[in-house]
Design an enzyme around this catalytic site. Structure first.
Site, short mmCIF file in Angstrom:
data_model
loop_
_atom_site.label_atom_id
_atom_site.label_comp_id
_atom_site.label_asym_id
_atom_site.label_seq_id
_atom_site.Cartn_x
_atom_site.Cartn_y
_atom_site.Cartn_z
N LYS A 58 48.92 19.08 -54.83
CA LYS A 58 48.18 20.19 -55.42
C LYS A 58 46.78 20.25 -54.79
O LYS A 58 46.17 19.20 -54.55
CB LYS A 58 48.09 19.98 -56.94
CG LYS A 58 47.52 21.13 -57.74
CD LYS A 58 47.61 20.79 -59.23
CE LYS A 58 47.04 21.87 -60.11
NZ LYS A 58 47.17 21.52 -61.55
N SER A 137 49.06 24.85 -64.30
CA SER A 137 48.46 25.34 -63.07
C SER A 137 49.09 24.79 -61.80
O SER A 137 48.73 25.17 -60.69
CB SER A 137 46.96 25.00 -63.06
OG SER A 137 46.78 23.59 -63.16
N SER A 161 50.06 21.31 -67.39
CA SER A 161 50.08 21.95 -66.07
C SER A 161 51.11 21.42 -65.10
O SER A 161 51.30 21.99 -64.03
CB SER A 161 48.69 21.86 -65.42
OG SER A 161 47.77 22.66 -66.12
#
Length: 503
Positions: A58, A137, A161
């Site tokens: 990420k 996310s 997330s």
């Protein structure tokens, strides 16, 4: 299949799935590393089970050789001089960086649409063929795994997330106990909640990554110390607890508060199938009550923005962040420069959360909001401690050790990861649509409680129809397994067991 051929297949999938926008940056250094890993395999000198595997990170996790943008204009020119600890650990284990994945800006979002690089698109589509939310996310990480653009992906989980994207994309998403994995080199959103998480297609793959990353890091003040890790191991290996799953039936808890009327029929069917499957395996089902979880979401959206407003204060155009374009006037004050930098550098969702956090920390509001939210957080943890058979291993009350081995409690909780299937991206981004920012926050209602308590949790895909071969089937839902703090291995074991229900 050789590791080189496997890597070539993943890279080919990255090229063919560019429209899904899972990656922000691709790495071009995989070829030589895959060849070296193949050679080590032939010589019987592999570094780990992840040696030669392509792993995506990420883009709020610092990497020395690739930019770290957090999907924000404020960090578009930033390049870290070091690797985050989790990156270095995996590289030392022979893993190959596939690239950096897309996300909601600074991790603030539930659908991966608040990105400077555009929204992440789920490979699954709705009936009208419009793209669905990938969750957030860590949506880019989840889509990269779901579409075979990498072997596994590393994300971050603050309030769900990792687990929510896993539920929306039909992958496995694991959030370890708070402090298990190092956060050094991870750009902070909310320090007391941020946890590095793992996404993969199978729980066994998640377990391999967890084995590499589950180490104390002296550079991370929130990392569990070696004595604390030893204490967790000793308390969770008491005679009455050590045989769980292997030779004794589990006590499975069903949180009654999670059985809400808004639960989508497909999610409810998947939940029922999971519980029925576990019952057929010989485990017993027990209803439990977690009354304060009803207030957990409200508390989270006070605490997380408050910490975010503090963490993001350094992005002022002087210490961090991009400098606003255009000439500065001679009489331009420092405060005006600060306002211009943050106004141009942050997206609307980040600004919204900074304002919420700044308000809740203000002298006029801190008692009614931030302090009350902290009290709710403590009560949420107490609710979990009251229903688990295992005692919280880091509690200081030694007199409860004997009691914890005999009290009637449950070993894990089974509940949905999300209350409904993923919404369409067009509805999320259309200002006139019925989905408001508040509606988007509700997607985290089942994941936030475990985050507030720092508990380990995993989301596993289960189909209400008993068939997950067709991933465009909206009947696929994520089912969450939550365990006592430090009981990560049991959570992984039950997650792996639930994979049998997914077929």
């Amino acid at each position: 299949m050789s590791l080189l051929l496997e890597a070539e297949r993943y890279v080919a999938n990255q090229s063919s799935h560019l429209a899904l926008n899972a990656f922000i940056t691709h790495s071009g250094r995989w070829l030589g590393q895959a060849k070296d890993a193949d050679l080590r395999r032939k010589q019987g000198k592999t570094k780990s089970r992840l040696d030669g595997r392509l792993i995506a990170f990420k883009d709020n996790i610092c990497t020395r050789d690739l930019p770290t943008t957090c999907a924000s204009k404020s960090l578009e020119a930033f390049r870290s001089p070091f690797n985050a600890t989790v990156v270095q650990q995996l590289e030392d284990a022979g893993a190959i960086i596939a690239g950096k994945t897309n996300l909601d800006e600074f991790g603030m979002g539930s659908h991966s649409v608040h990105s400077r690089f555009g929204p992440v698109k789920n490979a699954r589509c709705s009936d009208d063929l419009s793209h669905l939310s990938a969750g957030g996310s860590s949506g880019g990480s989840a889509v990269a795994v779901a579409t075979d653009q990498c072997y596994l992906a590393i994300g971050t989980d603050t309030g769900g997330s990792v687990r929510l994207p896993a539920a929306y994309t039909g992958t496995v998403g694991f959030k370890p106990s708070y402090g298990r994995l190092s956060r050094w080199g991870v750009v902070a959103y909310a320090n007391s909640l941020d946890t590095v998480g793992i996404l993969a297609k199978e729980t066994s793959t998640v377990r391999d990554a967890f084995a590499v990353l589950n180490q104390h890091d002296p550079r991370d003040p929130t990392s569990l110390s070696p004595p604390s890790r030893s204490r967790i191991a000793s308390k969770l290996e008491l005679p009455q607890l050590s045989s769980r799953l292997e030779s004794a039936p589990l006590r499975i808890g069903i949180p009654l508060e999670y059985n809400v009327s808004e639960l989508a029929p497909s999610v409810r069917r998947a939940w029922y199938r999971s519980l029925e499957y576990l019952r057929r395996q010989g485990h017993t089902i027990h209803p439990v009550s977690l009354p304060m979880t009803k207030s957990a979401l409200s508390a989270y959206y006070v605490l997380a923005p408050a910490e975010a407003s503090s963490n993001l204060a350094k992005y002022d155009g002087v210490r961090y962040g991009t400098h606003p374009e255009g000439p500065n006037s001679e009489d331009e004050s420092e405060s005006y420069l600060y306002a211009r930098t943050r106004g141009e550098g942050f997206g609307p969702e980040v600004k919204r959360r900074i304002m919420l956090g700044a308000f809740s920390l203000s002298a006029q509001a801190i008692d009614n909001y931030f302090i009350q939210a902290q009290r709710i957080r403590r009560l949420v943890r107490h609710d979990f401690d009251a229903v688990f058979r295992a005692e919280h291993p880091l509690t200081s009350n030694a007199s409860r050790i004997e009691e914890s081995t005999t009290k009637a409690g449950v070993d894990v909780l089974i509940c949905p990861t999300a209350p409904s299937p993923p919404p369409s991206i067009s509805d999320l981004m259309n200002a006139s649509a019925a989905i408001s920012p508040l509606d988007a926050y509700v997607s985290d209602v089942f994941t936030v409680p475990a985050s507030l308590a720092g508990l380990p949790a995993i989301s596993v895909p289960v189909s209400g129809k008993g068939n997950v071969e067709h991933h465009a089937d909206n009947d696929l839902a994520g089912i969450q397994v939550v365990g006592q703090y430090g009981d990560d291995d049991l959570v992984l074991n039950v997650g792996e067991l639930l994979e049998g229900c997914a077929i």
